[in-house]
Design a protein around this motif. Structure first.
Motif, mmCIF file in Angstrom:
data_model
loop_
_atom_site.group_PDB
_atom_site.id
_atom_site.type_symbol
_atom_site.label_atom_id
_atom_site.label_comp_id
_atom_site.label_asym_id
_atom_site.label_seq_id
_atom_site.Cartn_x
_atom_site.Cartn_y
_atom_site.Cartn_z
ATOM 1 N N GLY A 85 0.814 -1.211 0.000
ATOM 2 C CA GLY A 85 0.000 0.000 0.000
ATOM 3 C C GLY A 85 0.845 1.256 0.000
ATOM 4 O O GLY A 85 0.525 2.236 -0.689
ATOM 5 N N PHE A 86 1.943 1.235 0.728
ATOM 6 C CA PHE A 86 2.836 2.394 0.774
ATOM 7 C C PHE A 86 3.470 2.631 -0.590
ATOM 8 O O PHE A 86 3.501 3.756 -1.087
ATOM 9 C CB PHE A 86 3.919 2.174 1.838
ATOM 10 N N HIS A 91 -4.256 3.679 0.355
ATOM 11 C CA HIS A 91 -4.581 3.690 1.778
ATOM 12 C C HIS A 91 -5.665 2.656 2.018
ATOM 13 O O HIS A 91 -6.726 2.705 1.414
ATOM 14 C CB HIS A 91 -5.047 5.078 2.220
ATOM 15 N N PHE A 92 -5.388 1.736 2.908
ATOM 16 C CA PHE A 92 -6.354 0.696 3.230
ATOM 17 C C PHE A 92 -7.218 1.170 4.382
ATOM 18 O O PHE A 92 -6.715 1.675 5.385
ATOM 19 C CB PHE A 92 -5.637 -0.608 3.592
ATOM 20 N N ASP A 93 -8.502 0.997 4.232
ATOM 21 C CA ASP A 93 -9.444 1.418 5.261
ATOM 22 C C ASP A 93 -9.557 0.325 6.316
ATOM 23 O O ASP A 93 -10.135 -0.733 6.074
ATOM 24 C CB ASP A 93 -10.807 1.705 4.634
ATOM 25 N N LEU A 94 -8.972 0.591 7.467
ATOM 26 C CA LEU A 94 -8.992 -0.387 8.559
ATOM 27 C C LEU A 94 -10.162 -0.157 9.512
ATOM 28 O O LEU A 94 -10.274 -0.840 10.522
ATOM 29 C CB LEU A 94 -7.672 -0.326 9.329
ATOM 30 N N THR A 96 -13.402 -0.381 8.672
ATOM 31 C CA THR A 96 -14.638 -0.994 8.185
ATOM 32 C C THR A 96 -15.242 -1.905 9.251
ATOM 33 O O THR A 96 -14.541 -2.367 10.163
ATOM 34 C CB THR A 96 -14.390 -1.812 6.907
ATOM 35 N N ARG A 97 -16.500 -2.179 9.111
ATOM 36 C CA ARG A 97 -17.188 -3.072 10.043
ATOM 37 C C ARG A 97 -16.570 -4.471 9.998
ATOM 38 O O ARG A 97 -16.377 -5.111 11.034
ATOM 39 C CB ARG A 97 -18.674 -3.133 9.701
ATOM 40 N N THR A 98 -16.236 -4.939 8.805
ATOM 41 C CA THR A 98 -15.637 -6.269 8.655
ATOM 42 C C THR A 98 -14.298 -6.343 9.373
ATOM 43 O O THR A 98 -14.014 -7.314 10.076
ATOM 44 C CB THR A 98 -15.451 -6.612 7.160
ATOM 45 N N MET A 99 -13.466 -5.320 9.201
ATOM 46 C CA MET A 99 -12.156 -5.316 9.863
ATOM 47 C C MET A 99 -12.317 -5.259 11.383
ATOM 48 O O MET A 99 -11.629 -5.971 12.106
ATOM 49 C CB MET A 99 -11.309 -4.142 9.370
ATOM 50 N N SER A 100 -13.241 -4.441 11.862
ATOM 51 C CA SER A 100 -13.485 -4.346 13.306
ATOM 52 C C SER A 100 -13.941 -5.681 13.872
ATOM 53 O O SER A 100 -13.467 -6.115 14.925
ATOM 54 C CB SER A 100 -14.533 -3.275 13.603
ATOM 55 N N ARG A 101 -14.833 -6.337 13.166
ATOM 56 C CA ARG A 101 -15.326 -7.640 13.624
ATOM 57 C C ARG A 101 -14.224 -8.695 13.586
ATOM 58 O O ARG A 101 -14.118 -9.520 14.491
ATOM 59 C CB ARG A 101 -16.514 -8.084 12.788
ATOM 60 N N THR A 102 -13.427 -8.662 12.546
ATOM 61 C CA THR A 102 -12.328 -9.625 12.431
ATOM 62 C C THR A 102 -11.321 -9.442 13.560
ATOM 63 O O THR A 102 -10.922 -10.419 14.212
ATOM 64 C CB THR A 102 -11.619 -9.478 11.061
ATOM 65 N N LEU A 103 -10.914 -8.204 13.809
ATOM 66 C CA LEU A 103 -9.949 -7.943 14.879
ATOM 67 C C LEU A 103 -10.536 -8.277 16.252
ATOM 68 O O LEU A 103 -9.833 -8.814 17.110
ATOM 69 C CB LEU A 103 -9.465 -6.489 14.820
ATOM 70 N N SER A 104 -11.812 -7.979 16.441
ATOM 71 C CA SER A 104 -12.473 -8.327 17.707
ATOM 72 C C SER A 104 -12.518 -9.838 17.894
ATOM 73 O O SER A 104 -12.249 -10.342 18.989
ATOM 74 C CB SER A 104 -13.890 -7.755 17.749
#
Length: 137
Positions: A85-86, A91-94, A96-104
């Motif tokens: 990405g750099f 820029h990756f959107d971290l 998102t609802r999917t990312m939040s759920r995955t990390l949780s």
């Protein structure tokens, strides 16, 4: 950059064959949970696991902390995605609802595993840690 530092440190260390305590080569103290309760904390063995994995000792890597090798591989993948990405100015959107759920979900799995391991693993202290406790009495 952090991934490079962690990997370099892991390659420099020597995995403790007892499954935890490798971090002490860096001058860090033993895990308080192992010292005080004779039980592993959720993170006990991660440094040993990652170090063993980097040195090709897969058996020790998984026995030190079963979640260690998958965590390191996820971390490695994330580092390369961030580098990509750099380089591509993306820029990756971290957030998102999917990312939040995955990390949780990953955090819950890690903590549930850690608490279960803490409950089911008595007599976790190494001989060195036991002698430290004996010296305090």
């Amino acid at each position: 950059m952090v991934w490079v530092a962690i990997t370099a440190i892991g390659l420099h260390l020597h995995a403790d064959p007892q499954g935890h305590g490798t971090h002490q080569e860096l001058g860090l103290p033993p895990c308080p949970s192992a010292l005080l309760f004779d039980r592993p904390c959720p993170g006990c063995g991660l440094t040993t696991s990652w170090t063993a994995l980097l040195h090709g000792d897969f058996k020790l890597a998984f026995s030190a902390h079963p979640l260690g090798p998958p965590m390191y591989l996820i971390y490695t993948f994330s580092a390369f995605v961030a580098l990509y990405g750099f380089v591509r100015s993306r820029h990756f959107d971290l957030t998102t609802r999917t990312m939040s759920r995955t990390l949780s979900a990953l955090a819950i799995i890690f903590l549930a595993f850690g608490v279960t391991r803490m409950i089911l693993t008595p007599h976790f202290r190494t001989a060195k840690e036991a002698s430290m406790i004996a010296g305090l009495r």
